[in-house]
Design a protein around this motif. Structure first.
Motif, mmCIF file in Angstrom:
data_model
loop_
_atom_site.group_PDB
_atom_site.id
_atom_site.type_symbol
_atom_site.label_atom_id
_atom_site.label_comp_id
_atom_site.label_asym_id
_atom_site.label_seq_id
_atom_site.Cartn_x
_atom_site.Cartn_y
_atom_site.Cartn_z
ATOM 1 N N ASN A 176 13.159 10.597 -10.255
ATOM 2 C CA ASN A 176 11.889 9.616 -9.728
ATOM 3 C C ASN A 176 11.380 8.605 -10.601
ATOM 4 N N LEU A 192 2.828 16.238 -13.908
ATOM 5 C CA LEU A 192 2.805 17.966 -13.877
ATOM 6 C C LEU A 192 3.989 18.138 -14.273
ATOM 7 N N GLN A 233 4.525 20.816 -17.788
ATOM 8 C CA GLN A 233 4.823 22.203 -17.865
ATOM 9 C C GLN A 233 6.087 22.111 -18.413
ATOM 10 N N SER A 251 2.300 1.694 -3.231
ATOM 11 C CA SER A 251 1.423 2.220 -4.254
ATOM 12 C C SER A 251 1.238 3.695 -4.080
ATOM 13 N N ILE A 252 1.054 4.122 -2.840
ATOM 14 C CA ILE A 252 0.835 5.496 -2.654
ATOM 15 C C ILE A 252 1.807 6.400 -2.975
ATOM 16 N N VAL A 253 3.247 6.251 -2.691
ATOM 17 C CA VAL A 253 4.281 6.677 -3.202
ATOM 18 C C VAL A 253 4.401 6.742 -4.664
ATOM 19 N N VAL A 262 1.818 11.456 -10.439
ATOM 20 C CA VAL A 262 1.095 12.865 -10.674
ATOM 21 C C VAL A 262 2.108 13.759 -10.714
ATOM 22 N N GLN A 263 3.230 13.465 -9.948
ATOM 23 C CA GLN A 263 4.099 14.885 -9.774
ATOM 24 C C GLN A 263 4.867 14.865 -11.259
ATOM 25 N N VAL A 271 0.952 -1.096 0.058
ATOM 26 C CA VAL A 271 0.024 0.070 0.020
ATOM 27 C C VAL A 271 0.749 1.458 -0.040
ATOM 28 N N ILE A 316 -5.110 -11.522 -1.722
ATOM 29 C CA ILE A 316 -5.277 -10.233 -1.486
ATOM 30 C C ILE A 316 -3.880 -9.638 -1.811
ATOM 31 N N PHE A 359 -1.847 -3.929 -8.129
ATOM 32 C CA PHE A 359 -2.603 -2.905 -8.368
ATOM 33 C C PHE A 359 -1.271 -2.052 -8.253
ATOM 34 N N TRP A 382 1.970 6.605 -6.858
ATOM 35 C CA TRP A 382 1.082 7.561 -7.412
ATOM 36 C C TRP A 382 1.632 8.917 -7.106
ATOM 37 N N VAL A 383 2.348 9.184 -6.068
ATOM 38 C CA VAL A 383 2.768 10.648 -5.990
ATOM 39 C C VAL A 383 3.575 10.935 -6.995
#
Lengths: 254, 228
Positions: free
Chosen positions: B130, B41, B45, B29-31, B37-38, B26, B180, B187, B33-34
């Motif tokens: 990254n 962007l 730009q 996955s969170i990192v 998105v970053q 988890v 799971i 995932f 996704w950070v």
């Protein structure tokens, strides 16, 4: 747009996304249990049909006298039919009347029987309750006694199964020539409820390697005791999960 | 029994190691996704800035003015395009060398090009930042999930050995809970793979444009030096 800004938006997005997925999964899963429809197979009764040849239309006769006669005959036939139908109707009505009466009678009888039955059941229940109360009183005192009895009973059953195991193992045992009186090997046999031996372990060696080995082999050769399948799990857990056996050259004793 | 199997209960009742695996996944996955998105962007730009800078550059504007514009923006701490920083590094070096009155035009060009190469490699670093993390999440998280699954299934089979009657209902919850972990691994991995491929292609593309621009700019400077 600074670095800090882009990272914080990204973090927010990511956390929101994960929470969303978690909520979605948690909710969907709970509701997904739709009732299963059981579709009964459709049966079609097969019948043997008798094939009949269709009646062939009769050739028409354009004879006026014949026609009139025919008409008259048909009229008579129709009258006959009507009469018959009326008689039939009357008969049916009578029958229906009779049936209705019979049904009413039956219902009355059923209701009576039902009532009787209910009364009977109530009486029985009362009696049972009384009996139970009595029994409870009695058993309150006897409970400990009974438990003791059960344990004793288990003990007996266990010893009879032990005897079977002993017989099997000693049948497989070939005592080595180096065995002497007074030797003693103790081992623990692990069993599973199907009666299979999962492991054999010597806990107390006799001091003679050949003797120990022969003992272990004897048990391994037995492989499984299918009789144990019939045993209650309570007894099994208590006596046979870890079975301790002592071997002496003169006999096989527990 | 089957009615009570909610995912939350499965996760809670999992063994400690499987829980740790799930937590790791988890977090990964969170990192990731950070990062996704970053990076999205940032690359977006960068491309926009590059386009506007290139338009500006070829519009016939005086290079000194362009340089001063950029300086103002840098002082305001606003983001400048990678191509612009290459331009600024090259132009600064070029001015310094010509002010000193270096007699050899080739030496001037060589110094300018070196300065631009340094700026370029710095830009490349920024573009690819990254992305290695995404790549490692993409490649390892299925394995971590698989490890959790194997461990969970192992546990449930070990538990099975102590049960008198082994039915499917005894093993099934354990296996479901173990699976799971694999689901979580996938995932985490799938978006990371997609994002890594897409972003590394975009970064390569942008870097290629920066290089082309650097070449063009150095040819302009070359002309200037030799026409004197």
């Amino acid at each position: 747009m600074g670095k800090w800004f882009s990272y914080s938006t990204a973090t927010l997005c990511s956390i929101a996304l994960h929470l969303g997925v978690a909520v979605l999964v948690a909710n969907k899963w709970g509701h997904e249990e739709t009732e299963r429809k059981i579709v009964a197979p459709k049966y079609i009764d097969a019948k043997l049909l008798q094939l009949k040849e269709k009646e062939k239309p009769k050739p028409k006769k354009d004879n006026s006298a014949a026609k009139r006669r025919e008409q008259e005959r048909q009229k008579k036939l129709a009258a006959e039919k009507k009469r018959k139908a009326e008689a039939e109707k009357k008969r049916k009505q009578q029958e229906a009347e009779k049936r209705r009466k019979a049904e009413a009678e039956k219902k009355r009888k059923q209701a009576e029987a039902e009532k009787k039955r209910r009364e009977e059941a109530a009486r029985k229940q009362r009696e049972q309750e009384r009996q139970k109360a009595l029994e409870d009183e009695l058993f309150g005192e006897l409970d400990e006694d009974i438990e003791g009895q059960i344990a004793e009973n288990d003990e007996q059953v266990a010893s009879s199964y032990l005897a079977i195991i002993q017989r099997r193992v000693s049948g497989n045992w070939s005592r080595p020539p180096s065995a002497r009186l007074g030797m003693e090997a103790e081992l623990i046999i692990q069993l599973v409820p199907t009666g299979r031996i999962t492991s054999v372990r010597i806990v107390k060696s006799s001091g003679n390697a050949a003797f120990d080995q022969s003992v272990e082999q004897a048990v391994q050769k037995a492989d499984s005791f299918p009789e144990l399948k019939n045993l209650e799990s309570r007894v099994f857990e208590k006596h046979f999960r870890n079975l301790r056996m002592v071997f002496r050259p003169e006999d096989l004793r527990m | 029994m089957a009615a009570e199997l909610s995912p939350w209960e499965l996760i809670v009742s999992a063994s400690f190691l499987v829980k740790v695996v799930m937590l790791m996944l988890v977090l990964a996955s969170i990192v990731s996704w950070v990062m996704i998105v970053q990076r999205g962007l940032f690359l977006n730009q960068s491309r926009r800035l590059f386009q506007s800078f290139e338009q500006n550059f070829w519009s016939g504007i005086d290079l000194n003015e362009l340089f001063r514009d950029g300086s103002a923006r840098v002082q305001q701490n606003r983001m400048v395009s990678g191509a612009e920083s290459v331009f600024r590094a090259g132009f600064r070096e070029f001015n310094r060398l010509t002010k000193k009155g270096s007699p050899d035009p080739d030496a001037v060009i060589e110094g300018t090009e070196r300065a631009m190469r340094v700026a370029l490699s710095r830009e490349e670093e920024k573009l690819n930042a990254n992305l290695p993390f995404l790549a490692s999440v993409a490649s390892t998280s299925p394995y971590i999930g698989l490890f959790g699954t194997v461990w969970g299934i192992m546990q449930s089979f070990l538990g099975l050995a102590n049960v008198q009657q082994a039915t499917l209902a005894v093993v099934a919850p354990g296996i479901a809970e173990a699976l799971i972990a694999t689901a979580m691994g996938l995932f985490a991995a799938i978006p990371a793979v997609l994002a890594f491929n897409r972003y590394s292609a975009q970064a390569d593309n942008l870097f290629g444009s920066y290089q082309t621009f650097a070449e063009e700019f150095s040819s302009i400077l070359h002309r200037r030096v030799h026409s004197k």
